[in-house]
Design a protein around this motif. Structure first.
Motif, PDB file in Angstrom:
ATOM      1  N   ASP A  16       0.852  -1.190   0.000  1.00 56.38           N
ATOM      2  CA  ASP A  16       0.000   0.000   0.000  1.00 56.38           C
ATOM      3  C   ASP A  16       0.890   1.244   0.000  1.00 56.38           C
ATOM      4  O   ASP A  16       1.075   1.908   1.018  1.00 56.38           O
ATOM      5  CB  ASP A  16      -0.911  -0.012   1.218  1.00 56.38           C
ATOM      6  CG  ASP A  16      -1.965   1.080   1.175  1.00 56.38           C
ATOM      7  OD1 ASP A  16      -1.917   1.909   0.238  1.00 56.38           O
ATOM      8  OD2 ASP A  16      -2.837   1.120   2.071  1.00 56.38           O
ATOM      9  N   TYR A  17       1.416   1.556  -1.182  1.00 53.80           N
ATOM     10  CA  TYR A  17       2.288   2.718  -1.298  1.00 53.80           C
ATOM     11  C   TYR A  17       1.522   4.024  -1.140  1.00 53.80           C
ATOM     12  O   TYR A  17       2.117   5.057  -0.817  1.00 53.80           O
ATOM     13  CB  TYR A  17       3.030   2.690  -2.633  1.00 53.80           C
ATOM     14  CG  TYR A  17       4.374   2.002  -2.552  1.00 53.80           C
ATOM     15  CD1 TYR A  17       5.449   2.612  -1.929  1.00 53.80           C
ATOM     16  CD2 TYR A  17       4.563   0.729  -3.093  1.00 53.80           C
ATOM     17  CE1 TYR A  17       6.684   1.986  -1.848  1.00 53.80           C
ATOM     18  CE2 TYR A  17       5.805   0.094  -3.016  1.00 53.80           C
ATOM     19  CZ  TYR A  17       6.855   0.734  -2.388  1.00 53.80           C
ATOM     20  OH  TYR A  17       8.081   0.119  -2.305  1.00 53.80           O
ATOM     21  N   ASP A  18       0.218   4.017  -1.373  1.00 55.38           N
ATOM     22  CA  ASP A  18      -0.550   5.227  -1.108  1.00 55.38           C
ATOM     23  C   ASP A  18      -0.451   5.595   0.376  1.00 55.38           C
ATOM     24  O   ASP A  18      -0.299   6.765   0.733  1.00 55.38           O
ATOM     25  CB  ASP A  18      -2.016   5.035  -1.491  1.00 55.38           C
ATOM     26  CG  ASP A  18      -2.240   5.014  -2.989  1.00 55.38           C
ATOM     27  OD1 ASP A  18      -1.300   5.365  -3.729  1.00 55.38           O
ATOM     28  OD2 ASP A  18      -3.344   4.636  -3.432  1.00 55.38           O
ATOM     29  N   ARG A  19      -0.543   4.604   1.237  1.00 53.87           N
ATOM     30  CA  ARG A  19      -0.443   4.829   2.677  1.00 53.87           C
ATOM     31  C   ARG A  19       0.955   5.329   3.067  1.00 53.87           C
ATOM     32  O   ARG A  19       1.109   6.194   3.933  1.00 53.87           O
ATOM     33  CB  ARG A  19      -0.765   3.536   3.426  1.00 53.87           C
ATOM     34  CG  ARG A  19      -0.604   3.647   4.946  1.00 53.87           C
ATOM     35  CD  ARG A  19      -0.749   2.278   5.593  1.00 53.87           C
ATOM     36  NE  ARG A  19      -2.083   1.747   5.397  1.00 53.87           N
ATOM     37  CZ  ARG A  19      -3.108   1.972   6.225  1.00 53.87           C
ATOM     38  NH1 ARG A  19      -2.948   2.722   7.294  1.00 53.87           N
ATOM     39  NH2 ARG A  19      -4.277   1.435   5.987  1.00 53.87           N
ATOM     40  N   ALA A  21       3.193   6.869   1.105  1.00 55.65           N
ATOM     41  CA  ALA A  21       3.771   7.780   0.106  1.00 55.65           C
ATOM     42  C   ALA A  21       4.665   8.856   0.717  1.00 55.65           C
ATOM     43  O   ALA A  21       5.813   9.031   0.292  1.00 55.65           O
ATOM     44  CB  ALA A  21       2.660   8.409  -0.733  1.00 55.65           C
ATOM     45  N   ASP A  79       3.526   4.636 -12.443  1.00 60.46           N
ATOM     46  CA  ASP A  79       3.528   3.956 -11.154  1.00 60.46           C
ATOM     47  C   ASP A  79       2.105   3.487 -10.875  1.00 60.46           C
ATOM     48  O   ASP A  79       1.141   4.119 -11.317  1.00 60.46           O
ATOM     49  CB  ASP A  79       4.008   4.887 -10.041  1.00 60.46           C
ATOM     50  CG  ASP A  79       4.529   4.124  -8.832  1.00 60.46           C
ATOM     51  OD1 ASP A  79       5.756   3.954  -8.717  1.00 60.46           O
ATOM     52  OD2 ASP A  79       3.703   3.672  -8.017  1.00 60.46           O
ATOM     53  N   SER A  81       0.803   3.467  -7.955  1.00 65.81           N
ATOM     54  CA  SER A  81       0.299   4.194  -6.794  1.00 65.81           C
ATOM     55  C   SER A  81       0.018   5.651  -7.139  1.00 65.81           C
ATOM     56  O   SER A  81       0.930   6.427  -7.452  1.00 65.81           O
ATOM     57  CB  SER A  81       1.323   4.134  -5.651  1.00 65.81           C
ATOM     58  OG  SER A  81       1.010   5.058  -4.634  1.00 65.81           O
ATOM     59  N   ALA A  82      -1.250   6.041  -7.051  1.00 63.65           N
ATOM     60  CA  ALA A  82      -1.613   7.441  -7.283  1.00 63.65           C
ATOM     61  C   ALA A  82      -0.995   8.343  -6.215  1.00 63.65           C
ATOM     62  O   ALA A  82      -0.633   9.489  -6.491  1.00 63.65           O
ATOM     63  CB  ALA A  82      -3.133   7.588  -7.288  1.00 63.65           C
ATOM     64  N   GLY A  83      -0.853   7.818  -4.993  1.00 69.92           N
ATOM     65  CA  GLY A  83      -0.239   8.599  -3.930  1.00 69.92           C
ATOM     66  C   GLY A  83       1.215   8.912  -4.209  1.00 69.92           C
ATOM     67  O   GLY A  83       1.687  10.034  -3.967  1.00 69.92           O
ATOM     68  N   MET A  84       1.947   7.942  -4.724  1.00 70.59           N
ATOM     69  CA  MET A  84       3.342   8.183  -5.068  1.00 70.59           C
ATOM     70  C   MET A  84       3.443   9.157  -6.239  1.00 70.59           C
ATOM     71  O   MET A  84       4.345  10.015  -6.272  1.00 70.59           O
ATOM     72  CB  MET A  84       4.047   6.871  -5.400  1.00 70.59           C
ATOM     73  CG  MET A  84       4.224   5.934  -4.219  1.00 70.59           C
ATOM     74  SD  MET A  84       5.157   6.637  -2.837  1.00 70.59           S
ATOM     75  CE  MET A  84       6.758   6.859  -3.577  1.00 70.59           C
ATOM     76  N   GLU A  86       1.426  11.554  -6.855  1.00 77.01           N
ATOM     77  CA  GLU A  86       1.167  12.896  -6.325  1.00 77.01           C
ATOM     78  C   GLU A  86       2.446  13.479  -5.734  1.00 77.01           C
ATOM     79  O   GLU A  86       2.740  14.671  -5.913  1.00 77.01           O
ATOM     80  CB  GLU A  86       0.069  12.831  -5.258  1.00 77.01           C
ATOM     81  CG  GLU A  86      -0.183  14.134  -4.532  1.00 77.01           C
ATOM     82  CD  GLU A  86      -0.563  15.290  -5.455  1.00 77.01           C
ATOM     83  OE1 GLU A  86      -0.234  16.454  -5.116  1.00 77.01           O
ATOM     84  OE2 GLU A  86      -1.176  15.037  -6.519  1.00 77.01           O
ATOM     85  N   VAL A 100      -0.706   6.852 -14.079  1.00 76.86           N
ATOM     86  CA  VAL A 100      -0.953   5.654 -13.286  1.00 76.86           C
ATOM     87  C   VAL A 100      -1.003   4.463 -14.229  1.00 76.86           C
ATOM     88  O   VAL A 100      -1.769   4.461 -15.195  1.00 76.86           O
ATOM     89  CB  VAL A 100      -2.266   5.758 -12.499  1.00 76.86           C
ATOM     90  CG1 VAL A 100      -2.559   4.443 -11.778  1.00 76.86           C
ATOM     91  CG2 VAL A 100      -2.208   6.906 -11.492  1.00 76.86           C
TER      92      VAL A 100
END
Length: 248
Positions: A16-19, A21, A79, A81-84, A86, A100
């Protein structure tokens, strides 16, 4: 050093790379393994990239993208991960070509769209390299390069032995690690495979292996992290394995 390796279970959520990031981005900026080892080694292998069209596959927060762009490359980053991404957007600006995309799925690019693909510490998240490598070969021009860094299979076996486990070097098997960064914790899932499985996957996808590298860390690392390097007398340690592959 990696956490103790355990077998993955299907009930957990992994990678969970969003978590992670923000915490991962901060760690990546200055860590021994990223800032003083993997990233400089990848840039050394890339060489002169002026004017080259490069896909940064698994670009994360964009530190490698930034370096390549500063050296004159035309870079696209993807990537899962949308969080990464960002975090990458904050670093690289609104004009950076970031998308993405999941490396386990077909890529949103035309055939022969790139001169180079750089897959930095990303393939070891995948159980099956075959479809991904075929896609990366498809988007490379003939003679183009795929630069890869992955967990060194010998170091994985060594850490398993140090953790009291029986290493199973010749198997392709899953392991998990628990990462805590920036106050957030996530379970990370990796796939270990022996060296021969890696090279066979590369050649089956139409690549020719031109370089296998176990590079040194940059000299500054010893000055910045004197305690960590106290027992290392040389300029190298077992950590990641690097490949330069040419598209046939």
């Amino acid at each position: 050093m990696p956490e103790k390796y355990v077998e993955a279970t299907s009930s957990s959520r992994f990678n969970d790379y969003d978590r992670l990031a923000e915490g991962y981005t901060a760690e990546n900026e200055t860590s021994i393994l990223n800032a003083y080892y993997e990233r400089p080694a990848m840039l050394e292998l890339a060489g002169d990239v002026t004017g080259r069209r490069i896909l940064d596959a698994g670009c994360g927060a964009g530190p490698l993208f930034s370096e390549l762009r500063d050296r004159g490359a035309i870079v696209t980053g993807i990537d899962a991960s949308a969080g990464m991404l960002e975090m990458a957007r904050r670093r690289l600006g609104v004009d950076a070509d970031l998308q993405v995309a999941d490396l386990a799925s077909p890529l949103p690019f035309a055939d022969e769209a790139f001169d180079d693909v750089i897959a930095s510490l990303v393939l070891h998240y995948l159980e099956d390299w075959g479809p991904t490598l075929v896609e990366l070969r498809r988007v490379l021009r003939p003679g183009g390069r795929l630069l890869v860094s992955v967990d060194h299979p010998f170091s994985v076996a060594l850490f398993q032995a140090m953790a009291g486990e029986k290493p199973k070097y010749f198997e392709t098997r899953n392991r998990t690690e628990e990462w805590t960064m920036g106050g957030q914790t996530a379970q990370m899932s990796f796939w270990n495979r022996p060296l021969h499985a890696m090279t066979e996957a590369f050649t089956a996808a139409g690549f020719r292996i031109s370089v296998i590298s176990e590079p040194p860390f940059v000299p500054e690392a010893r000055e910045v992290f004197p305690e960590e390097f106290r027992e290392i007398t040389g300029t190298r340690f077992l950590c990641f394995l690097f490949f330069v592959l040419e598209a046939g």
